[in-house]
Design an enzyme around this catalytic site. Structure first.
Site, PDB file in Angstrom:
ATOM      1  N   GLY A  15      12.011  -1.313  -7.545  1.00 37.99           N
ATOM      2  CA  GLY A  15      10.863  -1.407  -8.456  1.00 37.99           C
ATOM      3  C   GLY A  15      10.099  -2.707  -8.367  1.00 37.99           C
ATOM      4  O   GLY A  15       9.369  -3.066  -9.300  1.00 37.99           O
ATOM      5  N   SER A  16      10.185  -3.401  -7.215  1.00 34.96           N
ATOM      6  CA  SER A  16       9.414  -4.656  -7.126  1.00 34.96           C
ATOM      7  C   SER A  16       7.909  -4.362  -7.144  1.00 34.96           C
ATOM      8  O   SER A  16       7.123  -5.158  -7.673  1.00 34.96           O
ATOM      9  CB  SER A  16       9.803  -5.467  -5.885  1.00 34.96           C
ATOM     10  OG  SER A  16       9.331  -4.867  -4.707  1.00 34.96           O
ATOM     11  N   MET A  93      10.910   8.178  -3.339  1.00 30.97           N
ATOM     12  CA  MET A  93      11.333   8.688  -2.042  1.00 30.97           C
ATOM     13  C   MET A  93      11.542  10.211  -2.078  1.00 30.97           C
ATOM     14  O   MET A  93      12.580  10.727  -1.669  1.00 30.97           O
ATOM     15  CB  MET A  93      12.618   7.965  -1.604  1.00 30.97           C
ATOM     16  CG  MET A  93      12.474   6.457  -1.559  1.00 30.97           C
ATOM     17  SD  MET A  93      11.053   5.865  -0.601  1.00 30.97           S
ATOM     18  CE  MET A  93      11.772   5.891   1.031  1.00 30.97           C
ATOM     19  N   ASN A 110      -0.087   6.361  -2.983  1.00 28.87           N
ATOM     20  CA  ASN A 110       1.227   5.930  -2.507  1.00 28.87           C
ATOM     21  C   ASN A 110       1.071   4.648  -1.698  1.00 28.87           C
ATOM     22  O   ASN A 110       0.014   4.382  -1.130  1.00 28.87           O
ATOM     23  CB  ASN A 110       1.826   7.022  -1.605  1.00 28.87           C
ATOM     24  CG  ASN A 110       3.211   6.664  -1.094  1.00 28.87           C
ATOM     25  OD1 ASN A 110       4.047   6.141  -1.848  1.00 28.87           O
ATOM     26  ND2 ASN A 110       3.483   6.933   0.174  1.00 28.87           N
ATOM     27  N   HIS A 112       3.082   2.572   1.488  1.00 30.69           N
ATOM     28  CA  HIS A 112       4.082   2.817   2.537  1.00 30.69           C
ATOM     29  C   HIS A 112       4.175   1.586   3.435  1.00 30.69           C
ATOM     30  O   HIS A 112       3.142   1.013   3.816  1.00 30.69           O
ATOM     31  CB  HIS A 112       3.681   4.055   3.353  1.00 30.69           C
ATOM     32  CG  HIS A 112       4.709   4.419   4.366  1.00 30.69           C
ATOM     33  ND1 HIS A 112       5.907   5.041   4.029  1.00 30.69           N
ATOM     34  CD2 HIS A 112       4.751   4.217   5.700  1.00 30.69           C
ATOM     35  CE1 HIS A 112       6.623   5.218   5.128  1.00 30.69           C
ATOM     36  NE2 HIS A 112       5.949   4.725   6.149  1.00 30.69           N
TER      37      HIS A 112
HETATM   38  C1  GAR Z   1       8.379  -0.243  -0.635  1.00 28.61           C
HETATM   39  O1  GAR Z   1       8.485  -0.987   0.544  1.00 28.61           O
HETATM   40  C2  GAR Z   1       7.503   0.969  -0.420  1.00 28.61           C
HETATM   41  O2  GAR Z   1       6.434   0.731   0.461  1.00 28.61           O
HETATM   42  C3  GAR Z   1       8.486   1.952   0.167  1.00 28.61           C
HETATM   43  O3  GAR Z   1       9.640   1.770  -0.623  1.00 28.61           O
HETATM   44  C4  GAR Z   1       9.725   0.393  -0.998  1.00 28.61           C
HETATM   45  C5  GAR Z   1      10.015   0.299  -2.472  1.00 28.61           C
HETATM   46  O4  GAR Z   1      10.264  -1.037  -2.860  1.00 28.61           O
HETATM   47  N1  GAR Z   1       7.991   3.298   0.104  1.00 28.61           N
HETATM   48  C6  GAR Z   1       8.185   4.197   1.069  1.00 28.61           C
HETATM   49  O5  GAR Z   1       8.849   3.993   2.064  1.00 28.61           O
HETATM   50  C7  GAR Z   1       7.488   5.540   0.826  1.00 28.61           C
HETATM   51  N2  GAR Z   1       7.563   6.369   1.966  1.00 28.61           N
HETATM   52  P1  GAR Z   1      10.320  -1.433  -4.401  1.00 28.61           P
HETATM   53  O6  GAR Z   1      11.274  -0.430  -5.086  1.00 28.61           O
HETATM   54  O7  GAR Z   1      10.872  -2.811  -4.426  1.00 28.61           O
HETATM   55  O8  GAR Z   1       8.948  -1.337  -4.950  1.00 28.61           O
END
Ligand code: GAR
Length: 189
Positions: A15-16, A93, A110, A112
């Protein structure tokens, strides 16, 4: 602040990005209000982060529902109750299904961790490292029925630190936190 847009942030992990969005709202860089955090992983750290910010959380396990449609109907009911206008995926995800796509047509975005259309799906950073690319990046895009497809809103390149996954990941996260708030501010209406 005028024209505050009601959003829900969907996340499955740390969740950053949720935190960066909330902090951008708090310091007036983003005219939005996070009405709800939705997670498909009730144990995810994003739940702690949301609680610390006093934001309501809807935590639902897909396995507790008979179908994807039933799972998304439960989410949709809560989004409608909270009068959410946009869905912001931040490390969620799971593919968005027809129920949410139909109700939030062109109102789901979204982020990515790659320069799409390269490296869609899981572990985009790992995929980039495996291919030994020298430059990867971050993409913000509208969501359609595909896996990390949909029209691109914003992209930013990130140099890959030779074979160093941790450094590359840190650089990508820093860019994500900046790019998402800017792209959201330009897109949410
Ligand atoms: C992020 O890097 C985001 O871009 C990626 O998950 C991570 C979540 O980080 N999303 C994907 O890969 C979507 N296909 P977070 O929980 O620290 O925000």
């Amino acid at each position: 602040m005028s024209n505050i847009v009601s959003i829900a942030v969907f996340a499955s992990g740390s969740g950053s990005n949720f935190q960066a969005i909330q902090e951008a709202i708090e310091c007036g860089e983003l005219n939005a209000k996070i009405e709800l955090v939705v997670t498909d992983k009730p144990g995810a750290y994003v739940v702690e982060r949301a609680k610390a910010k006093g934001i309501p959380v809807l935590a639902l396990s897909p396995k507790d529902f008979g179908s994807k449609e039933a799972f998304e109907q439960a989410i949709l009911a809560k989004l409608q109750e909270c009068e959410v206008k946009w869905i912001v995926l931040a490390g969620y995800m799971r593919l968005i299904g027809e129920t949410l796509l139909n109700s939030y047509n062109s109102k789901i975005v979204n982020i990515h961790p790659s320069l799409l259309p390269s490296f869609p799906g899981k572990d985009a950073i790992g995929q980039a490292m495996e291919h030994r690319v020298k430059v990867t990046g971050v993409t913000v895009h509208f969501v359609d029925a595909g896996m990390d497809t949909g029209p691109i809103i914003a992209q930013r390149a990130v140099a890959v630190t030779d074979g160093d996954r941790v450094a590359t990941e840190q650089a990508i996260h820093a860019i994500e936190h900046d790019l998402y708030k800017e792209a959201l501010q330009a897109t949410l209406k």
